[in-house]
Write a protein that holds these residues in place. Structure first.
Motif, PDB file in Angstrom:
ATOM      1  N   SER A  22       0.852  -1.201   0.000  1.00 14.29           N
ATOM      2  CA  SER A  22       0.000   0.000   0.000  1.00 14.29           C
ATOM      3  C   SER A  22       0.886   1.248   0.000  1.00 14.29           C
ATOM      4  CB  SER A  22      -0.878   0.008   1.255  1.00 14.29           C
ATOM      5  OG  SER A  22      -0.064   0.243   2.390  1.00 14.29           O
ATOM      6  N   ILE A  23       0.265   2.423  -0.094  1.00 18.98           N
ATOM      7  CA  ILE A  23       1.023   3.683  -0.085  1.00 18.98           C
ATOM      8  C   ILE A  23       1.728   3.892   1.258  1.00 18.98           C
ATOM      9  CG2 ILE A  23      -0.868   5.160   0.732  1.00 18.98           C
ATOM     10  CD1 ILE A  23       0.093   7.232  -1.409  1.00 18.98           C
ATOM     11  N   THR A  24       1.258   3.210   2.298  1.00 17.21           N
ATOM     12  CA  THR A  24       1.923   3.318   3.604  1.00 17.21           C
ATOM     13  C   THR A  24       3.003   2.240   3.780  1.00 17.21           C
ATOM     14  OG1 THR A  24       0.256   1.891   4.623  1.00 17.21           O
ATOM     15  CG2 THR A  24      -0.152   4.264   4.710  1.00 17.21           C
ATOM     16  N   GLY A  25       3.165   1.404   2.742  1.00 12.31           N
ATOM     17  CA  GLY A  25       4.221   0.392   2.785  1.00 12.31           C
ATOM     18  C   GLY A  25       3.780  -0.962   3.316  1.00 12.31           C
ATOM     19  N   GLN A  26       2.497  -1.078   3.679  1.00 12.93           N
ATOM     20  CA  GLN A  26       2.019  -2.371   4.205  1.00 12.93           C
ATOM     21  C   GLN A  26       1.901  -3.399   3.073  1.00 12.93           C
ATOM     22  OE1 GLN A  26       1.701  -2.868   7.588  1.00 12.93           O
ATOM     23  NE2 GLN A  26       2.584  -0.813   7.513  1.00 12.93           N
ATOM     24  N   VAL A  27       2.157  -4.664   3.392  1.00 14.62           N
ATOM     25  CA  VAL A  27       2.093  -5.720   2.372  1.00 14.62           C
ATOM     26  C   VAL A  27       0.629  -6.017   2.042  1.00 14.62           C
ATOM     27  CG1 VAL A  27       2.678  -8.117   1.821  1.00 14.62           C
ATOM     28  CG2 VAL A  27       4.256  -6.729   3.201  1.00 14.62           C
ATOM     29  N   LEU A  28       0.317  -5.964   0.742  1.00 18.61           N
ATOM     30  CA  LEU A  28      -1.049  -6.279   0.290  1.00 18.61           C
ATOM     31  C   LEU A  28      -1.112  -7.656  -0.352  1.00 18.61           C
ATOM     32  CD1 LEU A  28      -1.978  -2.849  -1.391  1.00 18.61           C
ATOM     33  CD2 LEU A  28      -2.643  -3.675   0.890  1.00 18.61           C
ATOM     34  N   GLY A  29       0.038  -8.147  -0.799  1.00 20.50           N
ATOM     35  CA  GLY A  29       0.033  -9.469  -1.441  1.00 20.50           C
ATOM     36  C   GLY A  29       1.428  -9.871  -1.887  1.00 20.50           C
ATOM     37  N   GLY A  30       1.553 -11.163  -2.228  1.00 29.72           N
ATOM     38  CA  GLY A  30       2.850 -11.666  -2.687  1.00 29.72           C
ATOM     39  C   GLY A  30       3.743 -12.093  -1.527  1.00 29.72           C
ATOM     40  N   PRO A  31       5.004 -12.395  -1.842  1.00 30.73           N
ATOM     41  CA  PRO A  31       5.889 -12.992  -0.836  1.00 30.73           C
ATOM     42  C   PRO A  31       6.607 -12.045   0.132  1.00 30.73           C
ATOM     43  CG  PRO A  31       6.988 -12.929  -2.967  1.00 30.73           C
ATOM     44  CD  PRO A  31       5.612 -12.366  -3.178  1.00 30.73           C
ATOM     45  N   PRO A  32       6.551 -10.712  -0.011  1.00 28.26           N
ATOM     46  CA  PRO A  32       7.324  -9.880   0.928  1.00 28.26           C
ATOM     47  C   PRO A  32       6.977 -10.213   2.384  1.00 28.26           C
ATOM     48  CG  PRO A  32       6.564  -8.517  -0.875  1.00 28.26           C
ATOM     49  CD  PRO A  32       5.880  -9.859  -1.026  1.00 28.26           C
ATOM     50  N   PRO A  33       7.999 -10.463   3.206  1.00 30.98           N
ATOM     51  CA  PRO A  33       7.749 -10.902   4.587  1.00 30.98           C
ATOM     52  C   PRO A  33       7.511  -9.781   5.590  1.00 30.98           C
ATOM     53  CG  PRO A  33      10.100 -10.958   4.118  1.00 30.98           C
ATOM     54  CD  PRO A  33       9.421 -10.499   2.856  1.00 30.98           C
ATOM     55  N   ARG A  34       7.636  -8.515   5.168  1.00 29.95           N
ATOM     56  CA  ARG A  34       7.419  -7.384   6.096  1.00 29.95           C
ATOM     57  C   ARG A  34       7.091  -6.147   5.261  1.00 29.95           C
ATOM     58  NH1 ARG A  34      13.316  -7.606   6.177  1.00 29.95           N
ATOM     59  NH2 ARG A  34      14.172  -5.672   5.310  1.00 29.95           N
ATOM     60  N   PRO A  35       6.612  -5.092   5.914  1.00 30.49           N
ATOM     61  CA  PRO A  35       6.338  -3.850   5.168  1.00 30.49           C
ATOM     62  C   PRO A  35       7.615  -3.277   4.559  1.00 30.49           C
ATOM     63  CG  PRO A  35       5.319  -3.795   7.345  1.00 30.49           C
ATOM     64  CD  PRO A  35       6.211  -5.001   7.327  1.00 30.49           C
ATOM     65  N   LEU A  36       7.445  -2.327   3.654  1.00 31.82           N
ATOM     66  CA  LEU A  36       8.605  -1.635   3.074  1.00 31.82           C
ATOM     67  C   LEU A  36       9.436  -0.986   4.176  1.00 31.82           C
ATOM     68  CD1 LEU A  36       6.951   0.137  -0.015  1.00 31.82           C
ATOM     69  CD2 LEU A  36       8.582  -1.780  -0.066  1.00 31.82           C
ATOM     70  N   ASP A  37      10.731  -0.902   3.941  1.00 31.45           N
ATOM     71  CA  ASP A  37      11.627  -0.309   4.933  1.00 31.45           C
ATOM     72  C   ASP A  37      11.595   1.207   4.841  1.00 31.45           C
ATOM     73  OD1 ASP A  37      12.551  -2.771   5.920  1.00 31.45           O
ATOM     74  OD2 ASP A  37      13.990  -2.942   4.274  1.00 31.45           O
ATOM     75  N   THR A  38      11.244   1.840   5.945  1.00 32.55           N
ATOM     76  CA  THR A  38      11.233   3.305   5.966  1.00 32.55           C
ATOM     77  C   THR A  38      12.619   3.830   6.352  1.00 32.55           C
ATOM     78  OG1 THR A  38      10.438   3.203   8.237  1.00 32.55           O
ATOM     79  CG2 THR A  38       8.788   3.542   6.532  1.00 32.55           C
ATOM     80  N   LEU A  39      12.903   5.050   5.910  1.00 32.32           N
ATOM     81  CA  LEU A  39      14.181   5.702   6.213  1.00 32.32           C
ATOM     82  C   LEU A  39      13.909   6.993   6.995  1.00 32.32           C
ATOM     83  CD1 LEU A  39      15.814   5.407   2.655  1.00 32.32           C
ATOM     84  CD2 LEU A  39      16.211   3.912   4.628  1.00 32.32           C
ATOM     85  N   SER A  40      14.837   7.347   7.866  1.00 30.02           N
ATOM     86  CA  SER A  40      14.713   8.615   8.591  1.00 30.02           C
ATOM     87  C   SER A  40      14.961   9.768   7.619  1.00 30.02           C
ATOM     88  CB  SER A  40      15.744   8.688   9.716  1.00 30.02           C
ATOM     89  OG  SER A  40      15.516   7.670  10.647  1.00 30.02           O
ATOM     90  N   TRP A  41      14.333  10.886   7.884  1.00 27.49           N
ATOM     91  CA  TRP A  41      14.504  12.050   7.013  1.00 27.49           C
ATOM     92  C   TRP A  41      14.425  13.324   7.841  1.00 27.49           C
ATOM     93  CZ3 TRP A  41      10.578  15.574   7.141  1.00 27.49           C
ATOM     94  CH2 TRP A  41       9.362  15.120   7.668  1.00 27.49           C
ATOM     95  N   LYS A  42      14.873  14.420   7.261  1.00 26.76           N
ATOM     96  CA  LYS A  42      14.727  15.736   7.888  1.00 26.76           C
ATOM     97  C   LYS A  42      14.757  16.780   6.769  1.00 26.76           C
ATOM     98  CE  LYS A  42      19.712  15.882   8.812  1.00 26.76           C
ATOM     99  NZ  LYS A  42      20.756  15.842   9.829  1.00 26.76           N
ATOM    100  N   LEU A  43      14.260  17.962   7.091  1.00 21.94           N
ATOM    101  CA  LEU A  43      14.305  19.058   6.118  1.00 21.94           C
ATOM    102  C   LEU A  43      15.434  20.004   6.500  1.00 21.94           C
ATOM    103  CD1 LEU A  43      10.497  19.829   5.698  1.00 21.94           C
ATOM    104  CD2 LEU A  43      12.004  18.617   4.092  1.00 21.94           C
ATOM    105  N   ASN A  44      16.188  20.431   5.504  1.00 24.44           N
ATOM    106  CA  ASN A  44      17.283  21.358   5.763  1.00 24.44           C
ATOM    107  C   ASN A  44      17.341  22.369   4.625  1.00 24.44           C
ATOM    108  OD1 ASN A  44      19.544  22.626   6.718  1.00 24.44           O
ATOM    109  ND2 ASN A  44      20.953  20.994   6.154  1.00 24.44           N
TER     110      ASN A  44
END
Ligand code: FES
Length: 180
Positions: free
Chosen positions: A137-159
């Motif tokens: 999904s747009i939030t990274g949750q698994v909707l189907g298929g073999p992925p064993p976990r949600p997408l990996d998020t990365l830390s970010w900041k604005l500069n």
């Protein structure tokens, strides 16, 4: 007369022993100095490149205004990695979801199953991985298929108007998010 001579010989021998002891101290001190002067930089130069390799990789993904609100957009960041003395720069893919002007979700661009590059499919409103049909999904949750976990998020900041991302790779194919 004989005892005088014996006394002088004894004093001379004692002076020689003191001189040898003094020379021994000088040699030991010089040896310690040389060992420190050569050894400390050498050990530091062997250890520090490895330690530097684990520094967080904060990299620019470009002006934050380049990302449309509500529509995931791919970006490429340049990451510097160090392996001992070898330093190399690699282009890494990320996906950015901008919620508001100052709120983002940033995903590592590799599918968590086996690392293929996935893409956003607006018609499906999903991220889709071409390799084995993983769907998120747009939030990274698994909707189907073999992925064993949600997408990996990365830390970010604005500069100063730029989106700065802490790029990391994570282990693939396992249910928990772990540093690679
Ligand atoms: Fe993406 Fe297998 S690598 S589903």
């Amino acid at each position: 007369m004989q005892s005088d001579t014996a006394g002088k010989q004894e004093k001379t021998a004692q002076k020689q022993v003191e001189r040898r002891t003094f020379l021994g101290y000088v040699i030991a001190a010089v040896g310690a100095f040389i060992t420190t002067a050569v050894g400390v930089p050498l050990v530091g130069s062997l250890i520090l490149p490895g330690l530097r390799g684990h520094q967080p990789n904060w990299v620019s993904a470009g002006p934050a205004s380049d990302f449309p609100i509500g529509q995931p957009k791919a970006a490429t960041v340049t990451v510097t990695t160090k392996d001992g003395w070898i330093e190399q720069q690699e282009a890494k893919g990320i996906w950015v979801v901008k919620h508001t002007k100052s709120d983002f979700t940033v995903f590592n661009g590799r599918c968590v199953h086996l690392g293929c590059a996935y893409s956003w499919q607006p018609s499906l409103n999903e991220f889709v991985c071409p390799c084995h049909g993983g769907r998120y999904s747009i939030t990274g949750q698994v909707l189907g298929g073999p992925p064993p976990r949600p997408l990996d998020t990365l830390s970010w900041k604005l500069n100063q108007g730029n989106l700065i991302v802490q790029y990391e790779d994570f282990r693939l194919g396992i249910p928990q998010k772990e540093e690679a």
